[in-house]
Scaffold this active site. Sequence first.
Site, PDB file in Angstrom:
ATOM      1  N   ASP A 224      37.011  37.392  44.301  1.00  8.74           N
ATOM      2  CA  ASP A 224      37.205  37.492  42.297  1.00  8.74           C
ATOM      3  C   ASP A 224      38.609  36.213  42.346  1.00  8.74           C
ATOM      4  OD1 ASP A 224      38.973  38.459  41.142  1.00  8.74           O
ATOM      5  OD2 ASP A 224      40.226  40.213  42.256  1.00  8.74           O
ATOM      6  N   HIS A 397      44.988  42.331  42.089  1.00  8.86           N
ATOM      7  CA  HIS A 397      44.295  41.477  42.553  1.00  8.86           C
ATOM      8  C   HIS A 397      44.989  39.825  43.633  1.00  8.86           C
ATOM      9  CE1 HIS A 397      41.275  41.868  39.591  1.00  8.86           C
ATOM     10  NE2 HIS A 397      41.849  42.825  38.666  1.00  8.86           N
TER      11      HIS A 397
END
Length: 584
Positions: A224, A397
């Site tokens: 990610d 995140h």
Amino acid sequence: MIEESSASLAFNSNPLAQGQQQQRDKMSLRRVSAIDYRLKIIPLGGLGEIGKNMTLIQYNDEIIVIDGGIAFPDDTMPGIDVVIPDYTYLLENQDRVLAYFITHGHEDHIGAMPYLLKDVNKPVYGSILSLGFLRGKLLDHKVEADLRQVAPREVISVGSFKVEFFRLTHSIPDSMGLAIHTPVGTILFVSDFKMDMSPIDGQMMDFGRISALGEKGVLLLMADSTNVEKEGFSSSERTVGANFEKIFAAAQGRIIITSFASHVHRVQQVINAAYQVGRRVSVVGRGMINMVAIAQELGYLKIPDKLLIDIERINDFPADKIVVITTGSQGEPLSGLTRMATGEHRQVQIIPGDLVVISATPIPGNERTVAKTVDNLFRLGASVVYERNEGIHVSGHASREELKMLMNMVRPRFFMPVHGEYRMLYKHALLAQQVGIAAEDTFVMENGQILELGRHHGRINGQVQAGRVLVDGLGVGDVGNAVLKERRQLSESGVIVLSMIYTKKKTPRILTGPEIYTRGFIFEKEYEHIIGEMKEKVVALCTEQNLADGNLYDLRNQIRTGISRFVMERTKRRPVVMAVIVEV
């Protein structure tokens, strides 16, 4: 047969490696057998963009699919509901597809699955909650599928692949990463994650298993990239709950709070804070109601008895005893909060004294609609808490230090950043180089490109069809660029509709019309002279020869072109011109 390796092509095309002549010379000496490149990674979405994540892993003639998500339309897509990946390659190779593997239950990872499964129906593996959310979507679309529940560290064997699930921490429970064991080597797919050391549900990221996989050897790490531009570490989700408690304790009137409908942990903290200060909770918005029902049924939301009340009952309680959880954190036109802000919500009218908390940050492209909603709420007398520095939202995140920690734990042979706009992928590759991964071993890719891997070599070689498919109501892919252009033109400059009836019998002539109507172009009563001039232009084009010819297609085109030019000269506007011509 021995051939010159094309790994150097990936090196030469990678701007991160340009100018490094010594490494280029080293790469040019590599020679490998063509048969080594049997493992392929084919991203169909999620690269160079936020959303519609979808990746294919192919070994020889066997394919597995990781995720199938949507993206939300931007301002250039009027009337479009969602955007899904172009999965033409999957359709062309559907006999080779073995299974789908789901990392977590967010829309940008499962939203396109009903469309995929309608066309290429294969078993779907995922966690309890991910499949719970997916099952609800499949019911809405009337699609049946073989959903197979898995647990962390469970290994699924399909064809030549052994797919191992391991736990990640994200803004939704049951998030998983994948270790895909292939005959060539292990691919570690670390989808959306953060290293939260005090997660709400107590379920830690599986550092032990990730480290063990790294020790054993990882061929390719895919990770990610969303927060690669943010320094340090992402804050724990638990900090938001502490701030909710302070805000709720100080509020005097009703509290109306919005977040992403799939953010189970955030909703749990709202419920906890409301219970602590003695407030009842009501849920508004179809997406939020569905999420709460599914998550509570599966045991992922803990709600005290009698805390939830129907929205119709909120006026039965004092204002300082009510919390409303609603959709609309991104300013969506039909969402609960947006309709409250415009006074169009049937059950909830914003009144002075209300406190509105927007517990989310706008997705890129949504800033303007969110700002408009905030303005409308202030106009109605509400107090609005919406800024990041208020401590009401943290990202799900990983930031830069967490991304470096992951790479140091894994130490992969190759690295491919995923899930992010191009600059994010690029900076993530640079970050990988800072921790020791060679520039020629990082691959910044585009959707549709094919990454081929051998045991010790990698190259970008070839491309498949990829892009976006627009979904408008029941129509999938039937709205293209031409239709979008017309819709934008209609929204910006309006439409002119011309109608007339003519005959070409005996003497060709106009029988009725031309009549001209406009919408969204000009106020006809004040611009009658322009309407009159347009009629004259049409009559001038309808010569006896043109009418006698009887070619309606050419006649319509001549009229549209003539009127468009005239309108542009007189008004500097470009409305859509439609000509309805009937021959009798």
